[in-house]
Scaffold this motif. Structure first.
Motif, PDB file in Angstrom:
ATOM      1  N   GLU A  67      29.916 -30.371 -16.734  1.00 38.55           N
ATOM      2  CA  GLU A  67      29.015 -30.095 -15.612  1.00 38.55           C
ATOM      3  C   GLU A  67      29.799 -29.853 -14.330  1.00 38.55           C
ATOM      4  O   GLU A  67      29.451 -28.988 -13.512  1.00 38.55           O
TER       5      GLU A  67
ATOM      6  N   GLU B  51      24.654 -31.306  -3.952  1.00 40.35           N
ATOM      7  CA  GLU B  51      23.870 -31.426  -5.181  1.00 40.35           C
ATOM      8  C   GLU B  51      24.386 -32.628  -5.978  1.00 40.35           C
ATOM      9  O   GLU B  51      25.576 -32.714  -6.272  1.00 40.35           O
TER      10      GLU B  51
ATOM     11  N   ARG C  36      29.528 -26.449 -12.159  1.00 41.52           N
ATOM     12  CA  ARG C  36      29.128 -26.453 -10.746  1.00 41.52           C
ATOM     13  C   ARG C  36      30.228 -25.857  -9.866  1.00 41.52           C
ATOM     14  O   ARG C  36      29.945 -25.139  -8.902  1.00 41.52           O
TER      15      ARG C  36
ATOM     16  N   CYS D  36      29.086 -35.037  -9.589  1.00 44.26           N
ATOM     17  CA  CYS D  36      28.672 -35.246 -10.981  1.00 44.26           C
ATOM     18  C   CYS D  36      29.092 -36.648 -11.428  1.00 44.26           C
ATOM     19  O   CYS D  36      30.275 -36.992 -11.367  1.00 44.26           O
TER      20      CYS D  36
ATOM     21  N   CYS E  69      33.808 -29.601  -5.843  1.00 49.59           N
ATOM     22  CA  CYS E  69      32.815 -30.306  -6.640  1.00 49.59           C
ATOM     23  C   CYS E  69      33.569 -31.470  -7.262  1.00 49.59           C
ATOM     24  O   CYS E  69      34.722 -31.319  -7.686  1.00 49.59           O
TER      25      CYS E  69
ATOM     26  N   ALA F  78      29.008 -30.474  -4.778  1.00 43.81           N
ATOM     27  CA  ALA F  78      28.248 -31.129  -5.848  1.00 43.81           C
ATOM     28  C   ALA F  78      28.991 -32.377  -6.292  1.00 43.81           C
ATOM     29  O   ALA F  78      30.226 -32.438  -6.229  1.00 43.81           O
TER      30      ALA F  78
END
Length: 328
Positions: free
Chosen positions: A43, A158, A47, A128, A24, A126
């Motif tokens: 975050e 994501e 994740r 961020c 991530c 993911a």
């Protein structure tokens, strides 16, 4: 030397070759690691736990404005190592620091996305970023571009867009913190950083004036290229190997000795301290402004003023409950 070590790479492709495959990732300059940046990293860590992946930050050096808009004269808030330290303390396990060159600034958003999402052996679970994040030549890439790229490539990634944070009805930003520090407003800086403002790095050799001429030895930090408070004398402290040591800070260009340095000099005299700490990493905190910098007619007059400054700094530390450090 107590130099810290971090997992830092200069290319995204170095991650899988070093055993990092499922990641991530958070992307940004993070020069400040302020409260807004910390929200992004929180975050990221969340994740990464959910996906059982490695939390990775992709960052850039030198600061992009120094390449894209050099006329602005942007100075950094954190040394690169300090940035690594703060990110690692938040739980980041690997950092990719991409060299930000004029050529890199001209790369298209597509090229950047290819490097990240099509890297052999690497699976991004993911991503961020801040909601206003932009990337690629002319800042032409944004979150919508990312979404389209991922859909077109049929990737399962994501995208987490972190909203901006506000303090006192104004957006938290690195520029706002730079301005706060430049005017010596440490209260505002702390409110935006979520921690005390500090400078951190290895103790460097100074000019020999403080110890040999003035008889007040100091620990020196290199602050070239850094945003610093106004020149002057401050009550301060240094953290060394987990210990908090009270002292007095000089920040300026040493006009009494006609140094006139282009970058300011930062020296801290630690009270009742005589250890040799060249090369040791210390963190210096500015606690209270005592007086402005000024030029003295002689070293003897400067020494008398330093004695008064030290008296004022010790009195401040006593008022703050630091008598346990031998300031009585």
């Amino acid at each position: 030397m107590n130099a810290p070590r971090y997992n830092v790479y200069s290319e995204i492709a170095q991650l899988p070759t070093n055993g990092i495959h499922d990641i991530c990732v958070a992307i940004g300059v993070f020069d400040a690691v302020h409260l807004g940046h910390q929200a992004i990293i929180r975050e990221l860590i969340s994740r990464a736990r959910a996906y059982q992946a490695t939390p990775v930050v992709i960052t850039f050096d030198p600061l992009p404005p120094t390449i894209v808009n050099p006329e602005l004269g942007v100075r950094r808030l954190l040394t690169l190592e300090h940035r690594y330290k703060l990110l690692s303390e938040l739980g980041v396990e690997a950092i990719v620091c991409l060299p930000f060159t004029a050529e890199f600034a001209q790369r298209s958003p597509d090229e950047f996305c290819m490097d990240l999402f099509e890297c052999p052996g690497l699976a991004v679970k993911a991503l961020c970023v801040g909601r206003r994040w932009r990337f690629g030549a002319g800042a032409s890439g944004d979150i919508e571009f990312l979404s389209r790229f991922i859909q077109q490539r049929q990737k399962s990634v994501e995208i987490v867009a972190i909203p901006e944070l506000y303090r006192d009805h104004e957006r938290i930003s690195t520029t706002r913190i730079r301005n706060s520090i430049a005017r010596g407003d440490f209260v505002c800086a702390k409110k935006l950083l979520g921690r005390e403002y500090s400078l951190w790095g290895p103790v460097s050799k100074g000019r020999g004036i403080a110890g040999n001429v003035l008889h007040y030895p100091t620990a020196n930090l290199d602050v070239s290229g850094m945003v610093v408070p106004p020149a002057g004398i401050y009550a301060g402290k240094a953290c060394l190997q987990g210990k908090s040591l009270p002292g007095i800070i000089y920040l300026g260009s040493s006009p009494t000795f006609n140094q006139n340095e282009s970058d300011p000099i930062l020296e801290i005299h630690l009270f009742d301290f005589s250890q040799q700490i060249y090369g040791q990493y210390i963190e210096v905190f500015f606690l209270k402004f005592i007086r402005e910098e000024r030029k003295f007619p002689s070293a003897a007059m400067l020494i008398r003023q330093i004695e008064q400054d030290i008296f004022e700094a010790k009195r401040y530390h006593q008022q703050q409950g630091d008598s346990a450090h031998g300031l009585s």
